[in-house]
Motif scaffolding. Sequence first.
Motif, mmCIF file in Angstrom:
data_model
loop_
_atom_site.group_PDB
_atom_site.id
_atom_site.type_symbol
_atom_site.label_atom_id
_atom_site.label_comp_id
_atom_site.label_asym_id
_atom_site.label_seq_id
_atom_site.Cartn_x
_atom_site.Cartn_y
_atom_site.Cartn_z
ATOM 1 N N ILE A 60 -77.876 21.913 -22.983
ATOM 2 C CA ILE A 60 -78.622 22.449 -21.841
ATOM 3 C C ILE A 60 -80.079 22.737 -22.182
ATOM 4 O O ILE A 60 -80.954 22.658 -21.317
ATOM 5 C CB ILE A 60 -77.934 23.729 -21.318
ATOM 6 C CG1 ILE A 60 -76.479 23.429 -20.958
ATOM 7 C CG2 ILE A 60 -78.655 24.295 -20.112
ATOM 8 C CD1 ILE A 60 -75.700 24.644 -20.518
ATOM 9 N N GLY A 64 -82.987 22.741 -19.605
ATOM 10 C CA GLY A 64 -82.853 24.056 -19.003
ATOM 11 C C GLY A 64 -83.603 25.151 -19.733
ATOM 12 O O GLY A 64 -83.837 26.225 -19.173
ATOM 13 N N GLU A 136 -73.458 36.080 -18.453
ATOM 14 C CA GLU A 136 -74.646 35.398 -17.913
ATOM 15 C C GLU A 136 -75.928 36.158 -18.234
ATOM 16 O O GLU A 136 -76.737 36.492 -17.371
ATOM 17 C CB GLU A 136 -74.496 35.192 -16.405
ATOM 18 C CG GLU A 136 -73.312 34.316 -16.031
ATOM 19 C CD GLU A 136 -73.189 34.065 -14.544
ATOM 20 O OE1 GLU A 136 -73.997 34.645 -13.775
ATOM 21 O OE2 GLU A 136 -72.287 33.296 -14.140
ATOM 22 N N GLN A 139 -80.320 32.313 -18.278
ATOM 23 C CA GLN A 139 -80.135 31.201 -17.340
ATOM 24 C C GLN A 139 -79.281 30.104 -17.962
ATOM 25 O O GLN A 139 -78.512 29.430 -17.260
ATOM 26 C CB GLN A 139 -81.496 30.643 -16.919
ATOM 27 C CG GLN A 139 -81.399 29.528 -15.878
ATOM 28 C CD GLN A 139 -82.766 29.009 -15.488
ATOM 29 O OE1 GLN A 139 -83.772 29.439 -16.034
ATOM 30 N NE2 GLN A 139 -82.794 28.084 -14.537
ATOM 31 N N LEU A 140 -79.397 29.931 -19.271
ATOM 32 C CA LEU A 140 -78.595 28.920 -19.961
ATOM 33 C C LEU A 140 -77.104 29.245 -19.851
ATOM 34 O O LEU A 140 -76.278 28.349 -19.642
ATOM 35 C CB LEU A 140 -79.016 28.829 -21.428
ATOM 36 C CG LEU A 140 -80.463 28.418 -21.706
ATOM 37 C CD1 LEU A 140 -80.743 28.438 -23.197
ATOM 38 C CD2 LEU A 140 -80.753 27.037 -21.124
ATOM 39 N N HIS A 141 -76.761 30.498 -19.977
ATOM 40 C CA HIS A 141 -75.357 30.895 -19.842
ATOM 41 C C HIS A 141 -74.877 30.735 -18.409
ATOM 42 O O HIS A 141 -73.706 30.396 -18.182
ATOM 43 C CB HIS A 141 -75.186 32.347 -20.305
ATOM 44 C CG HIS A 141 -75.476 32.549 -21.749
ATOM 45 N ND1 HIS A 141 -75.856 33.773 -22.279
ATOM 46 C CD2 HIS A 141 -75.456 31.683 -22.800
ATOM 47 C CE1 HIS A 141 -76.039 33.654 -23.576
ATOM 48 N NE2 HIS A 141 -75.809 32.398 -23.915
ATOM 49 N N PHE A 142 -75.750 30.986 -17.467
ATOM 50 C CA PHE A 142 -75.390 30.782 -16.067
ATOM 51 C C PHE A 142 -75.064 29.315 -15.802
ATOM 52 O O PHE A 142 -74.068 28.987 -15.146
ATOM 53 C CB PHE A 142 -76.535 31.254 -15.172
ATOM 54 C CG PHE A 142 -76.336 30.954 -13.717
ATOM 55 C CD1 PHE A 142 -75.436 31.683 -12.952
ATOM 56 C CD2 PHE A 142 -77.041 29.918 -13.105
ATOM 57 C CE1 PHE A 142 -75.243 31.398 -11.607
ATOM 58 C CE2 PHE A 142 -76.858 29.625 -11.764
ATOM 59 C CZ PHE A 142 -75.951 30.372 -11.011
ATOM 60 N N ILE A 143 -75.884 28.428 -16.331
ATOM 61 C CA ILE A 143 -75.633 26.986 -16.164
ATOM 62 C C ILE A 143 -74.349 26.587 -16.889
ATOM 63 O O ILE A 143 -73.552 25.788 -16.383
ATOM 64 C CB ILE A 143 -76.834 26.181 -16.676
ATOM 65 C CG1 ILE A 143 -78.090 26.519 -15.863
ATOM 66 C CG2 ILE A 143 -76.553 24.688 -16.619
ATOM 67 C CD1 ILE A 143 -79.355 25.893 -16.402
ATOM 68 N N GLN A 144 -74.135 27.150 -18.069
ATOM 69 C CA GLN A 144 -72.932 26.837 -18.832
ATOM 70 C C GLN A 144 -71.681 27.240 -18.070
ATOM 71 O O GLN A 144 -70.679 26.523 -18.059
ATOM 72 C CB GLN A 144 -72.982 27.539 -20.191
ATOM 73 C CG GLN A 144 -71.731 27.418 -21.022
ATOM 74 C CD GLN A 144 -71.431 25.991 -21.414
ATOM 75 O OE1 GLN A 144 -72.324 25.182 -21.606
ATOM 76 N NE2 GLN A 144 -70.144 25.665 -21.556
ATOM 77 N N LEU A 146 -71.358 27.312 -14.887
ATOM 78 C CA LEU A 146 -71.184 26.403 -13.755
ATOM 79 C C LEU A 146 -70.553 25.084 -14.177
ATOM 80 O O LEU A 146 -69.680 24.555 -13.500
ATOM 81 C CB LEU A 146 -72.535 26.149 -13.079
ATOM 82 C CG LEU A 146 -73.155 27.327 -12.307
ATOM 83 C CD1 LEU A 146 -74.513 26.920 -11.741
ATOM 84 C CD2 LEU A 146 -72.221 27.791 -11.190
ATOM 85 N N ILE A 147 -71.018 24.543 -15.288
ATOM 86 C CA ILE A 147 -70.557 23.209 -15.703
ATOM 87 C C ILE A 147 -69.411 23.263 -16.698
ATOM 88 O O ILE A 147 -68.774 22.239 -16.984
ATOM 89 C CB ILE A 147 -71.720 22.390 -16.305
ATOM 90 C CG1 ILE A 147 -72.193 23.024 -17.627
ATOM 91 C CG2 ILE A 147 -72.867 22.284 -15.317
ATOM 92 C CD1 ILE A 147 -73.274 22.222 -18.327
#
Length: 301
Positions: A60, A64, A136, A139-144, A146-147
Amino acid sequence: MDGLNVSIAFFFLVAGVCQVLRWLSKRLLSPGTRGCLAREFAGSLQLCMSCLELRMLMEIGPWGGGFGLDVVLTLLFLLSAVHGASCDGASANPTVSLQEFLLLESSLAATAAKLLAQGAGTGTGWAVTWHYWSWELTQLHFIQNLIGPECSSSIRASLPHAAFVEGSCSFLFHLVLLRVRQSHPLYRVPALAATVTFLTYAAGPFTGAFFNPALATASTFHCSGNSFWDYIQVYWLGPLAGMLAALLLFQGNIPRLFQKNLLYSQKSKYKVPKAKVAAQVEGDKPQRKRKGGKSNSEPRA
């Protein structure tokens, strides 16, 4: 870069907690099997949590987080060095434990216990890391998050090619390990860290370059795209074959299976030059003659 700073703090925290676990195991447990299993658990926990966070940064971070592959590889080298310096004899790798068994350095029961401790440490590290991601903090953890549930397989090549890549990585890693395992930590730790970093850079685009079955099981076995048997072939059988090939090439045999050296002839370490042997033989002849002459000169009764 705030996300990167949080991840670096996470790495420090993980290393500190695992070091406390090692210290407690030394104080509370016997230095035998129980202490060894505690070290394997702590080493596997540290390796799994650090690598999961690092793989998240690798996947990411470039789009990201705004940092490139050079930052991730630098972190990988440093984390590998920290792990090698603090593991206290633990391998945190099933193929290394099996290698010690084949070298007659560990019994079957001790090896099985090590594998169980590594599995427990890896599973705990996976659960704790996912719980940490659920907060979270960045932001990287938030994206992680999600995916993460819809992750895809790390195998990005044909199955034989992927198994060959993982086997080759394991082969090179174990060759280096066998060469430096008796060296001073000042040389051994950087050599292994540099080897891991190079193999990850070279083979990462094809399989993720785990060459550690326990770590691969926690990282990618739950992802879609390949069957469970495909993962077993690539991330278990491939590294095991690479380890066996490295051991056979380095030793010439596998001590647990057979004693005969198949690749190298057994020669004595100490060789006497032929010229020196000839000189010794010639030097002995006059002494024999003098002894004979002396016996002839003695009066007979």
